[in-house]
Structure formats: C-alpha cells, structure tokens
Design an enzyme around this catalytic site. Structure first.
Site, PDB file in Angstrom:
ATOM      1  CG  ASP A 163      43.555  35.862-122.581  1.00 36.26           C
ATOM      2  OD1 ASP A 163      42.697  34.957-122.540  1.00 36.26           O
ATOM      3  OD2 ASP A 163      43.609  36.711-123.492  1.00 36.26           O
TER       4      ASP A 163
ATOM      5  CE1 TYR B 146      44.541  39.366-128.799  1.00 42.32           C
ATOM      6  CE2 TYR B 146      45.408  38.572-126.723  1.00 42.32           C
ATOM      7  CZ  TYR B 146      44.339  38.974-127.494  1.00 42.32           C
ATOM      8  OH  TYR B 146      43.082  38.995-126.949  1.00 42.32           O
TER       9      TYR B 146
ATOM     10  CE  LYS C  78      41.737  35.332-126.080  1.00 40.95           C
ATOM     11  NZ  LYS C  78      42.937  36.150-125.878  1.00 40.95           N
TER      12      LYS C  78
ATOM     13  CG  HIS D 258      40.467  35.864-131.076  1.00 45.11           C
ATOM     14  ND1 HIS D 258      41.800  36.135-131.120  1.00 45.11           N
ATOM     15  CD2 HIS D 258      39.930  36.905-130.374  1.00 45.11           C
ATOM     16  CE1 HIS D 258      42.063  37.252-130.474  1.00 45.11           C
ATOM     17  NE2 HIS D 258      40.941  37.741-130.020  1.00 45.11           N
TER      18      HIS D 258
ATOM     19  N   PRO E  82      38.427  44.155-118.783  1.00 42.99           N
ATOM     20  CG  PRO E  82      39.797  43.091-117.202  1.00 42.99           C
ATOM     21  CD  PRO E  82      39.556  43.205-118.695  1.00 42.99           C
TER      22      PRO E  82
HETATM   23  P1  NAP Z   1      41.975  46.253-120.060  1.00 43.51           P
HETATM   24  O1  NAP Z   1      42.695  45.201-119.314  1.00 43.51           O
HETATM   25  O2  NAP Z   1      40.571  46.563-119.715  1.00 43.51           O
HETATM   26  O3  NAP Z   1      42.759  47.645-119.978  1.00 43.51           O
HETATM   27  C1  NAP Z   1      44.103  47.729-120.275  1.00 43.51           C
HETATM   28  C2  NAP Z   1      44.491  49.221-120.231  1.00 43.51           C
HETATM   29  O4  NAP Z   1      44.383  49.714-118.903  1.00 43.51           O
HETATM   30  C3  NAP Z   1      45.916  49.452-120.669  1.00 43.51           C
HETATM   31  O5  NAP Z   1      45.939  50.685-121.379  1.00 43.51           O
HETATM   32  C4  NAP Z   1      46.684  49.594-119.350  1.00 43.51           C
HETATM   33  O6  NAP Z   1      47.774  50.461-119.517  1.00 43.51           O
HETATM   34  C5  NAP Z   1      45.646  50.222-118.464  1.00 43.51           C
HETATM   35  N1  NAP Z   1      45.756  49.838-117.043  1.00 43.51           N
HETATM   36  C6  NAP Z   1      45.756  48.573-116.539  1.00 43.51           C
HETATM   37  N2  NAP Z   1      45.753  48.586-115.207  1.00 43.51           N
HETATM   38  C7  NAP Z   1      45.753  49.890-114.828  1.00 43.51           C
HETATM   39  C8  NAP Z   1      45.723  50.534-113.568  1.00 43.51           C
HETATM   40  N3  NAP Z   1      45.691  49.841-112.433  1.00 43.51           N
HETATM   41  N4  NAP Z   1      45.738  51.900-113.553  1.00 43.51           N
HETATM   42  C9  NAP Z   1      45.757  52.617-114.705  1.00 43.51           C
HETATM   43  N5  NAP Z   1      45.791  52.048-115.935  1.00 43.51           N
HETATM   44  C10 NAP Z   1      45.773  50.697-115.997  1.00 43.51           C
HETATM   45  O7  NAP Z   1      41.987  45.963-121.657  1.00 43.51           O
HETATM   46  P2  NAP Z   1      42.433  44.768-122.594  1.00 43.51           P
HETATM   47  O8  NAP Z   1      43.912  44.601-122.580  1.00 43.51           O
HETATM   48  O9  NAP Z   1      41.804  45.005-123.920  1.00 43.51           O
HETATM   49  O10 NAP Z   1      41.741  43.473-121.958  1.00 43.51           O
HETATM   50  C11 NAP Z   1      42.432  42.564-121.111  1.00 43.51           C
HETATM   51  C12 NAP Z   1      42.804  41.302-121.867  1.00 43.51           C
HETATM   52  O11 NAP Z   1      41.647  40.687-122.424  1.00 43.51           O
HETATM   53  C13 NAP Z   1      43.694  41.550-123.099  1.00 43.51           C
HETATM   54  O12 NAP Z   1      45.025  41.857-122.762  1.00 43.51           O
HETATM   55  C14 NAP Z   1      43.509  40.250-123.829  1.00 43.51           C
HETATM   56  O13 NAP Z   1      44.302  39.231-123.236  1.00 43.51           O
HETATM   57  C15 NAP Z   1      42.017  39.993-123.625  1.00 43.51           C
HETATM   58  N6  NAP Z   1      41.185  40.500-124.739  1.00 43.51           N
HETATM   59  C16 NAP Z   1      40.455  39.595-125.467  1.00 43.51           C
HETATM   60  C17 NAP Z   1      39.635  40.027-126.493  1.00 43.51           C
HETATM   61  C18 NAP Z   1      38.862  39.023-127.273  1.00 43.51           C
HETATM   62  O14 NAP Z   1      38.255  39.363-128.307  1.00 43.51           O
HETATM   63  N7  NAP Z   1      38.807  37.775-126.836  1.00 43.51           N
HETATM   64  C19 NAP Z   1      39.533  41.397-126.806  1.00 43.51           C
HETATM   65  C20 NAP Z   1      40.284  42.303-126.063  1.00 43.51           C
HETATM   66  C21 NAP Z   1      41.081  41.851-125.022  1.00 43.51           C
HETATM   67  P3  NAP Z   1      49.314  50.001-119.386  1.00 43.51           P
HETATM   68  O15 NAP Z   1      49.482  48.700-120.123  1.00 43.51           O
HETATM   69  O16 NAP Z   1      50.064  51.143-120.014  1.00 43.51           O
HETATM   70  O17 NAP Z   1      49.571  49.890-117.914  1.00 43.51           O
END
Ligand code: NAP
Length: 283
Positions: free
Chosen positions: A44, A49, A74, A107, A185
C-alpha cells in the site's frame, strides 16, 4: 494468508504492507524487499508518500509474478478532477513501473472527487485498474458517493484499530458491500498499544504479542489490515497471525477498548480540511 472476495469478484489479501512515512527511497525499497520475502503480497503506497518508484523497484527485483501481487496507490487532493486524475494515474503507473494497478484509491474526501471518480470508472472499465475505492470516506460521504456514481467504490480505507473501532461506519460499508481496509491498524504506535495490558494478556493465551492480537482482532471482524514497519522482525511478527483465532470473549473484551474518536486525525473539522488541502505534492 486469507483473502476476501470483493463485490466485483477480485480476491484481495486480508493483510498487506503499508509504506507511509518512508520517503527515503533506499529504506523504502529495502523495506518492501524484506516485506515481499517475508510473504506480504499486498503493498500500500500513495502518490503523497513520495515512494512509488522505490516500491516499483522492489517489486521488479523480487521476481514475484505480477499476478501474485496486489498493488495499491492513491490519488492526492491536488490531482482531483477528471483530467488531473487521469494524468496522476499515469504518473503513478510510470513511477511504479506497472501497466495495470490492483487498487486505486481516492486519498481524501476533499476536492473534486466526483470528477476523479469518473476518470477512475473509465480506467477500471478499460482494464487498467482491477479495483477502485476511496479512503477516509465517513458514512455520509460514502453513501452519497455510492448513490450517485455508476460503479460504487469497492474498498474504503479508514483508520481502524482497537482504540478507534468505527463499528457504525463498518455497518454502513457492509450495507453497500464496500470492503473496509484499516490504515493505522497498530494505531501508529499510539496509546501504548505494543505494551497494552489487555492486549498483552489476551495475546499471551495464544502465544502472541499485543500487536498480533490487535491485528488478528481486526481481520476477525472482516477488515483488511496494512501494518507498516521498517524492521524485518516486526514485519514477520505482524504477518504471523494466521494460525490462531481469538475466542468470542476476547473479541468482546477488545471491543471495550474503543475510545469512539481518533487520536490521530479528525476528518470532520474545518482545520483538517484546510490542512489537507494546503498539502501539495508537486508544482
Ligand atoms: P501503523 O501500521 O498502525 O503503525 C506503524 C508504526 O508501528 C511504526 O512506527 C512502526 O515502527 C510500528 N510498528 C509496526 N509493527 C510493530 C511491532 N510489531 N512492534 C512494535 N512496533 C511496531 O501505522 P501507519 O503506517 O500509519 O498505517 C499503516 C499503513 O496504512 C500506512 O503505512 C499506509 O500505507 C496506510 N495509511 C493510509 C492512510 C490514509 O489516509 N489512507 C493514513 C495513514 C496510513 P517501525 O516502522 O519503526 O517498525
């Protein structure tokens, strides 16, 4: 890995890998390379990005057959509208080095997204995109879009995790056969999720971590998840959720963690609309 079948018959993996906040090309390419070798097949990304080219490079180097992958990107607000959306789609495809896309998402629910949607419907009919959808469309906007377009969205990617569960929004998506996909998530690491007592205690019963428990909970309510990490061991941890099932009592206990609001972004405010509209990704 399990799959969900979307309303147009396309199979979508229930878990993928997100690359938000990885603008560094080398780090992004390395992260996607690790993720693909760990077993992720859904990636994704987004024009906003600034890492579509790095994602494309990792895909090419992986040697994984194209049909096994499910690639999402997106359309940013600046590129909303019929003509701009078509140009932005071609720019994303060039960056990714792909000739078709699995999932194209609007987006943000801001700007001329109806114009964009007409362009996306045409690209979908022409076979350039297998699935079209939206992000951050809260129920009233989602329903309005579904009722006023020829091909309603098949996916809605919104913030979904144990602290912001959006059960009513999920009901609306189900009513319109729109597949929910969770961004953040892992709550973007907020709210002490990785050491949260209840999630840790429940996970321990299954030999799993708090993160794995939170991810599994979302997939068990039918939500696609796309956790992000730049650490290979965390990527593997986040993918290792397909060999256990949370009992009903554990699902219910996690349901009680809902705060009922986001701690990351509130799409209902004027301030958010102004901020997101001010964010430009190209000249
Ligand atoms: P997320 O996946 O909820 O959390 C990512 C954070 O958690 C990072 O700081 C990562 O650190 C840490 N992490 C991941 N797995 C871990 C584990 N097992 N133990 C400890 N720490 C862990 O947040 P997100 O990146 O915002 O959301 C996921 C994806 O959703 C994004 O990458 C993007 O593709 C998409 N997104 C879309 C929108 C939208 O508006 N459509 C908005 C936000 C995000 P490290 O990287 O340092 O490991």
């Amino acid at each position: 890995m399990e799959f969900t079948t979307l309303k147009n018959g396309v199979r979508m993996p229930l878990e993928g890998f997100g690359v938000f906040q990885v603008p560094d090309a080398a780090l992004c390419e390395q992260s996607v390379t690790y993720a693909l070798s760990a077993g992720y097949r859904l990636i994704d990304t987004a024009a906003a990005y600034f890492n579509e080219a790095a994602v494309g490079a990792a895909i090419r180097k992986s040697g994984i057959p194209r049909e096994e992958l499910f690639i999402t990107t997106k359309l940013w607000i600046q590129d909303q509208g019929y003509a701009h959306a078509k140009q932005a789609f071609e720019a994303s495809m060039e960056n990714l080095g792909l000739d078709y896309l699995d999932l194209y998402l609007i987006h943000q629910p801001l700007g001329d997204y109806y114009g964009s949607w007409r362009a996306m419907e045409e690209l979908y009919k022409a076979g350039r995109i297998r699935v079209i959808g939206v992000c951050n469309f809260y129920p009233e906007r989602l329903v309005d879009l579904c009722l006023n377009v020829e091909i309603p969205p098949m996916v809605n990617q919104v913030e979904l995790h144990p602290f912001f569960q959006q059960t009513k929004a999920l009901d609306t998506m189900r009513e319109f056969s729109v597949q929910p996909e969770a961004w953040g998530p892992l709550a973007e690491g907020n709210h002490g999720i990785f050491t949260h007592k209840l999630l840790t205690d429940i996970g321990r019963k299954y030999g799993k971590t708090a993160a794995q428990t939170a991810l599994r909970w979302n997939t068990q309510r039918g939500v696609v998840i796309i956790p992000k990490s730049t650490h290979p061991e965390r990527m593997s941890e986040n993918l290792d959720i397909w060999d256990f099932t949370l009992a009903d009592e554990d699902m219910s206990a996690i349901s009680a963690l809902d705060l009922g609001h986001s701690e990351i972004i509130d799409h209902s405010t004027a301030q958010t609309a102004k901020y997101l509209n001010s964010w430009k990704i190209h000249d």
